[in-house]
Design a protein around this motif. Structure first.
Motif, short mmCIF file in Angstrom:
data_model
loop_
_atom_site.label_atom_id
_atom_site.label_comp_id
_atom_site.label_asym_id
_atom_site.label_seq_id
_atom_site.Cartn_x
_atom_site.Cartn_y
_atom_site.Cartn_z
N ALA A 91 0.84 -1.20 0.00
CA ALA A 91 0.00 0.00 0.00
C ALA A 91 0.87 1.25 0.00
N GLY A 92 0.51 2.22 -0.85
CA GLY A 92 1.23 3.48 -0.92
C GLY A 92 2.40 3.48 -1.89
N VAL A 93 2.65 2.36 -2.55
CA VAL A 93 3.77 2.25 -3.49
C VAL A 93 3.25 2.37 -4.91
N ALA A 94 4.00 3.10 -5.76
CA ALA A 94 3.66 3.22 -7.17
C ALA A 94 4.13 1.96 -7.91
N TYR A 95 3.29 1.49 -8.84
CA TYR A 95 3.63 0.31 -9.64
C TYR A 95 3.71 0.69 -11.11
N TYR A 96 4.67 0.07 -11.80
CA TYR A 96 5.03 0.42 -13.17
C TYR A 96 4.97 -0.82 -14.05
N LEU A 97 4.96 -0.60 -15.38
CA LEU A 97 5.15 -1.71 -16.30
C LEU A 97 6.54 -2.28 -16.05
N SER A 98 6.64 -3.58 -16.05
CA SER A 98 7.91 -4.26 -15.86
C SER A 98 8.56 -4.51 -17.21
N ASP A 99 9.86 -4.74 -17.23
CA ASP A 99 10.50 -5.13 -18.48
C ASP A 99 10.27 -6.61 -18.77
N THR A 100 9.61 -7.32 -17.85
CA THR A 100 9.15 -8.69 -18.07
C THR A 100 7.79 -8.61 -18.76
N PRO A 101 7.63 -9.21 -19.93
CA PRO A 101 6.36 -9.11 -20.65
C PRO A 101 5.15 -9.48 -19.78
N GLY A 102 4.19 -8.57 -19.72
CA GLY A 102 2.97 -8.79 -18.96
C GLY A 102 3.10 -8.53 -17.48
N GLY A 103 4.27 -8.10 -17.03
CA GLY A 103 4.50 -7.93 -15.60
C GLY A 103 4.38 -6.49 -15.13
N ILE A 104 4.24 -6.35 -13.82
CA ILE A 104 4.30 -5.04 -13.19
C ILE A 104 5.37 -5.10 -12.11
N CYS A 105 5.86 -3.93 -11.70
CA CYS A 105 6.89 -3.90 -10.67
C CYS A 105 6.77 -2.61 -9.87
N PRO A 106 7.28 -2.63 -8.63
CA PRO A 106 7.33 -1.40 -7.85
C PRO A 106 8.42 -0.48 -8.40
N VAL A 107 8.34 0.77 -8.04
CA VAL A 107 9.30 1.76 -8.53
C VAL A 107 10.74 1.35 -8.23
N ALA A 108 10.96 0.66 -7.12
CA ALA A 108 12.31 0.26 -6.73
C ALA A 108 12.95 -0.71 -7.71
#
Length: 74
Positions: free
Chosen positions: A26-43
């Motif tokens: 909670a409170g973390v921004a999530y981005y498109l990942s460089d893994t196809p179809g994935g998401i990742c935290p900003v870190a």
């Protein structure tokens, strides 16, 4: 939002609440990942990536979707 099989419609969500089958922080921004179809935290963003924010986690299972492309490389 679906498997997008050949010949089938594609469902896209551009904003609003989305319950994911993954654990978020909670409170973390999530981005498109460089893994196809994935998401990742900003870190997890790396050098040379073009960050696209998908949204902010409002709980451990819900993402408030608000897609924003930066247009710049890290």
């Amino acid at each position: 939002l679906n498997g997008a099989a050949i010949g089938q419609p594609v469902l896209v969500q551009r904003e609003g609440l989305l319950t994911l089958g993954a654990t978020l922080t909670a409170g973390v921004a999530y981005y498109l990942s460089d893994t196809p179809g994935g998401i990742c935290p900003v870190a997890d963003l790396g050098s040379g990536e073009y960050p696209v924010i998908l949204g902010m986690a409002v709980s451990t299972t819900v993402l408030r979707v608000n897609v924003q492309a930066s247009g710049v490389s890290l």
